[in-house]
Write a protein that holds these residues in place. Structure first.
Motif, mmCIF file in Angstrom:
data_model
loop_
_atom_site.group_PDB
_atom_site.id
_atom_site.type_symbol
_atom_site.label_atom_id
_atom_site.label_comp_id
_atom_site.label_asym_id
_atom_site.label_seq_id
_atom_site.Cartn_x
_atom_site.Cartn_y
_atom_site.Cartn_z
ATOM 1 N N LEU A 177 -7.431 1.935 -5.766
ATOM 2 C CA LEU A 177 -7.400 1.007 -6.899
ATOM 3 C C LEU A 177 -6.657 -0.282 -6.539
ATOM 4 N N LEU A 178 -5.551 -0.142 -5.806
ATOM 5 C CA LEU A 178 -4.844 -1.337 -5.344
ATOM 6 C C LEU A 178 -5.728 -2.156 -4.396
ATOM 7 N N ALA A 179 -6.429 -1.458 -3.511
ATOM 8 C CA ALA A 179 -7.308 -2.138 -2.563
ATOM 9 C C ALA A 179 -8.431 -2.877 -3.301
ATOM 10 N N CYS A 180 -8.923 -2.313 -4.408
ATOM 11 C CA CYS A 180 -9.939 -2.996 -5.218
ATOM 12 C C CYS A 180 -9.408 -4.341 -5.716
ATOM 13 N N PHE A 181 -8.164 -4.336 -6.183
ATOM 14 C CA PHE A 181 -7.560 -5.580 -6.665
ATOM 15 C C PHE A 181 -7.469 -6.612 -5.546
ATOM 16 N N TYR A 182 -7.007 -6.172 -4.367
ATOM 17 C CA TYR A 182 -6.876 -7.099 -3.243
ATOM 18 C C TYR A 182 -8.258 -7.607 -2.801
ATOM 19 N N LEU A 217 0.855 -1.183 0.000
ATOM 20 C CA LEU A 217 0.000 0.000 0.000
ATOM 21 C C LEU A 217 0.890 1.232 0.000
ATOM 22 N N PRO A 218 0.584 2.239 -0.830
ATOM 23 C CA PRO A 218 1.345 3.496 -0.776
ATOM 24 C C PRO A 218 1.164 4.161 0.588
ATOM 25 N N ILE A 221 -10.973 -8.014 -4.625
ATOM 26 C CA ILE A 221 -11.452 -9.021 -5.580
ATOM 27 C C ILE A 221 -10.861 -10.384 -5.245
ATOM 28 N N ARG A 222 -9.574 -10.397 -4.958
ATOM 29 C CA ARG A 222 -8.885 -11.645 -4.631
ATOM 30 C C ARG A 222 -9.462 -12.270 -3.364
ATOM 31 N N ILE A 223 -9.720 -11.436 -2.371
ATOM 32 C CA ILE A 223 -10.267 -11.929 -1.099
ATOM 33 C C ILE A 223 -11.684 -12.470 -1.293
ATOM 34 N N MET A 224 -12.510 -11.729 -2.006
ATOM 35 C CA MET A 224 -13.904 -12.145 -2.197
ATOM 36 C C MET A 224 -13.994 -13.476 -2.932
ATOM 37 N N PHE A 225 -13.170 -13.662 -3.954
ATOM 38 C CA PHE A 225 -13.233 -14.904 -4.720
ATOM 39 C C PHE A 225 -12.532 -16.067 -4.012
ATOM 40 N N SER A 226 -11.645 -15.757 -3.056
ATOM 41 C CA SER A 226 -10.996 -16.816 -2.271
ATOM 42 C C SER A 226 -11.923 -17.361 -1.194
ATOM 43 N N SER A 227 -12.863 -16.548 -0.757
ATOM 44 C CA SER A 227 -13.749 -16.948 0.342
ATOM 45 C C SER A 227 -14.876 -17.856 -0.150
ATOM 46 N N ARG A 228 -15.494 -18.530 0.842
ATOM 47 C CA ARG A 228 -16.650 -19.374 0.564
ATOM 48 C C ARG A 228 -17.868 -18.798 1.287
ATOM 49 N N LYS A 229 -19.042 -19.340 0.987
ATOM 50 C CA LYS A 229 -20.272 -18.775 1.550
ATOM 51 C C LYS A 229 -20.321 -18.876 3.067
ATOM 52 N N GLU A 230 -19.700 -19.891 3.638
ATOM 53 C CA GLU A 230 -19.730 -20.040 5.093
ATOM 54 C C GLU A 230 -18.677 -19.195 5.803
ATOM 55 N N ASP A 231 -17.791 -18.562 5.063
ATOM 56 C CA ASP A 231 -16.726 -17.760 5.666
ATOM 57 C C ASP A 231 -17.234 -16.389 6.096
ATOM 58 N N ILE A 232 -16.486 -15.784 7.012
ATOM 59 C CA ILE A 232 -16.754 -14.417 7.453
ATOM 60 C C ILE A 232 -15.727 -13.515 6.783
ATOM 61 N N VAL A 233 -16.194 -12.476 6.121
ATOM 62 C CA VAL A 233 -15.298 -11.559 5.410
ATOM 63 C C VAL A 233 -15.450 -10.179 6.030
ATOM 64 N N PHE A 234 -14.373 -9.691 6.646
ATOM 65 C CA PHE A 234 -14.423 -8.436 7.409
ATOM 66 C C PHE A 234 -13.445 -7.435 6.798
ATOM 67 N N PHE A 235 -13.975 -6.292 6.382
ATOM 68 C CA PHE A 235 -13.137 -5.217 5.872
ATOM 69 C C PHE A 235 -13.111 -4.090 6.898
ATOM 70 N N SER A 236 -11.924 -3.759 7.364
ATOM 71 C CA SER A 236 -11.777 -2.622 8.268
ATOM 72 C C SER A 236 -11.881 -1.361 7.408
ATOM 73 N N TYR A 237 -11.168 -0.318 7.724
ATOM 74 C CA TYR A 237 -11.300 0.950 6.990
ATOM 75 C C TYR A 237 -11.324 0.684 5.481
ATOM 76 N N THR A 238 -12.454 0.992 4.828
ATOM 77 C CA THR A 238 -12.633 0.684 3.411
ATOM 78 C C THR A 238 -12.741 1.965 2.604
ATOM 79 N N HIS A 249 -15.257 -0.099 -1.439
ATOM 80 C CA HIS A 249 -16.571 -0.377 -0.846
ATOM 81 C C HIS A 249 -17.611 -0.647 -1.938
ATOM 82 N N ILE A 250 -17.650 0.198 -2.948
ATOM 83 C CA ILE A 250 -18.608 0.036 -4.038
ATOM 84 C C ILE A 250 -18.397 -1.301 -4.753
ATOM 85 N N LEU A 251 -17.143 -1.612 -5.041
ATOM 86 C CA LEU A 251 -16.828 -2.860 -5.740
ATOM 87 C C LEU A 251 -17.260 -4.076 -4.943
ATOM 88 N N ILE A 252 -16.982 -4.086 -3.649
ATOM 89 C CA ILE A 252 -17.331 -5.234 -2.801
ATOM 90 C C ILE A 252 -18.848 -5.435 -2.778
#
Length: 389
Positions: free
Chosen positions: A85-90, A72-73, A92-109, A114-117
């Motif tokens: 823009l870098l965070a958007c890339f990361y 991160l800069p 995407i990777r996190i969202m597609f790595s997760s499964r429906k039963e997983d918990i996905v937590f984004f701190s300061y977004t 935020h829009i992309l997620i």
């Protein structure tokens, strides 16, 4: 949440770097592990220095934690879009790595992230949580933010896409000022700012000189320039050696013109050991935000105050005043800097032991109410209405 099938917690800090927010992020990870016992692995994605800072704070009993470092800069206005823009890339990777039963937590977004997620989650249907921080200040009428309020404002419609994410607001005082953003508040979790209070503070043995100070980086957003004015009102006592005023943190260079030689401060970031020693030596902490400043911002320095069991002397800000009303006998609320000066003058030369012990006990009780285990319980109570396994 009755089904105990194993899941992963994807915890991500894609905006802040270094030590910033390491306290709240490490505390949130511990809360989430208690709230979601089905989690058997935590995958923590953040900038490397931030990961290092959090590792020092996290409990050894957490279990399996996988740390994933990302670039991160540096946090500054000129790199805001690049970071987003870098965070958007990361993300995407996190969202597609997760499964429906997983918990996905984004701190300061950041806004685009935020829009992309939210858009991705219309299709992926993950259990996504967003923690709302200082960006909420952009949505307050007469916000002090300038150009950045337009950047933050682009995400406003997406707070109402409530089927695709859950939002955490840090305290009732902030919720009162941002609730208008949410058409359906049933998927909003209102929780006190988490903090790990695992230290053992001690009562001071002496009150001479009386030491009062602001904790953390000194900047205009905190009203830090007011400490120099306060010092002029108390100049006689400072020069006589009966009072010390300090800023336990680096003073933003744009405030150096206020320096009058009466306030101790740092020109560089303060190391952990020195920070601990300096805060421990304080008798009272000072808070300079008024009702119009930091309306939608949780004060991390206030929770340092609680951690070290220091009574506070504060201007009448919405955030600190809400805790003063909720936990009486923990500090003093002042109507002005002049009033603050008079309150401090009234303490000088007195034996404050009895009243200080009472404040100390009251803050210890406050720490229990704001502890990780209590907050985890409150989090669990609120998510039962919309989370099922």
């Amino acid at each position: 949440m009755g089904n105990k099938r194993k899941a992963k917690l994807y915890f991500s800090e894609l905006a802040m770097s270094g030590v910033y927010h390491s306290g709240i992020n490490s505390s949130f990870i511990e809360i989430l592990q208690q709230v979601f016992p089905q989690v058997d692995e935590i995958i923590f994605t953040a900038e490397q220095q931030h990961l290092d800072a959090c590792k020092k704070k996290l409990s050894a009993a957490l279990g399996q934690v996988t740390y994933k470092s990302v670039y991160l800069p540096k946090v500054k206005l000129s790199t805001l879009i690049q970071r987003d823009l870098l965070a958007c890339f990361y993300a995407i990777r996190i969202m597609f790595s997760s499964r429906k039963e997983d918990i996905v937590f984004f701190s300061y977004t950041l806004s685009l992230t935020h829009i992309l997620i939210v858009l991705l989650n219309k299709f992926l249907r993950r259990q996504v949580f967003f923690c709302l921080h200082g960006q909420m200040e952009a949505f307050i009428p007469n916000s002090p933010l300038k150009l950045t309020r337009y950047y933050w404002g682009i995400q406003r419609p997406f707070f109402n896409q409530n089927n695709y994410g859950y939002y955490i607001v840090l305290g009732d005082a902030i919720w009162k000022d941002v609730s208008f953003l949410f058409k359906d508040p049933s998927r909003v979790i209102i929780l006190d700012h988490p903090y790990n209070y695992n230290n053992v503070p001690e009562m001071p043995s002496s009150f001479s000189p009386l030491r009062c100070g602001q904790i953390g980086v000194g900047d205009k957003g905190k009203g830090t320039e007011q400490i120099f004015y306060l010092a002029t009102l108390l100049k006689e006592h400072i020069e006589a050696g009966s009072l010390e005023l300090s800023i336990i943190g680096k003073l933003n260079p744009n405030l150096s013109a206020y320096d009058n030689g009466l306030v101790k401060y740092y020109k560089e970031p303060v190391g952990n050991a020195e920070f601990h020693a300096e805060v421990s030596a304080l008798h009272y902490t000072l808070h300079f935000r008024n009702k119009d400043q930091g309306v939608a911002v949780a004060s991390g320095s206030f929770f340092d105050t609680v951690k070290y069991c220091k009574p506070y002397i504060s201007l009448d800000s919405r955030f600190v005043t809400s805790y003063a009303e909720r936990f009486p006998g923990t500090g003093i609320i002042c109507t002005s800097i002049e009033d603050m000066a008079e309150q401090i003058k009234g303490m000088l030369g007195k034996d404050l032991t009895t009243e200080y012990k009472e404040s100390f006990r009251n803050i210890e009780a406050m720490k229990q109410e704001l502890s990780i285990s209590r907050l985890a319980g409150k989090f669990s109570q609120q998510i039962r209405k919309f989370i099922t396994d």
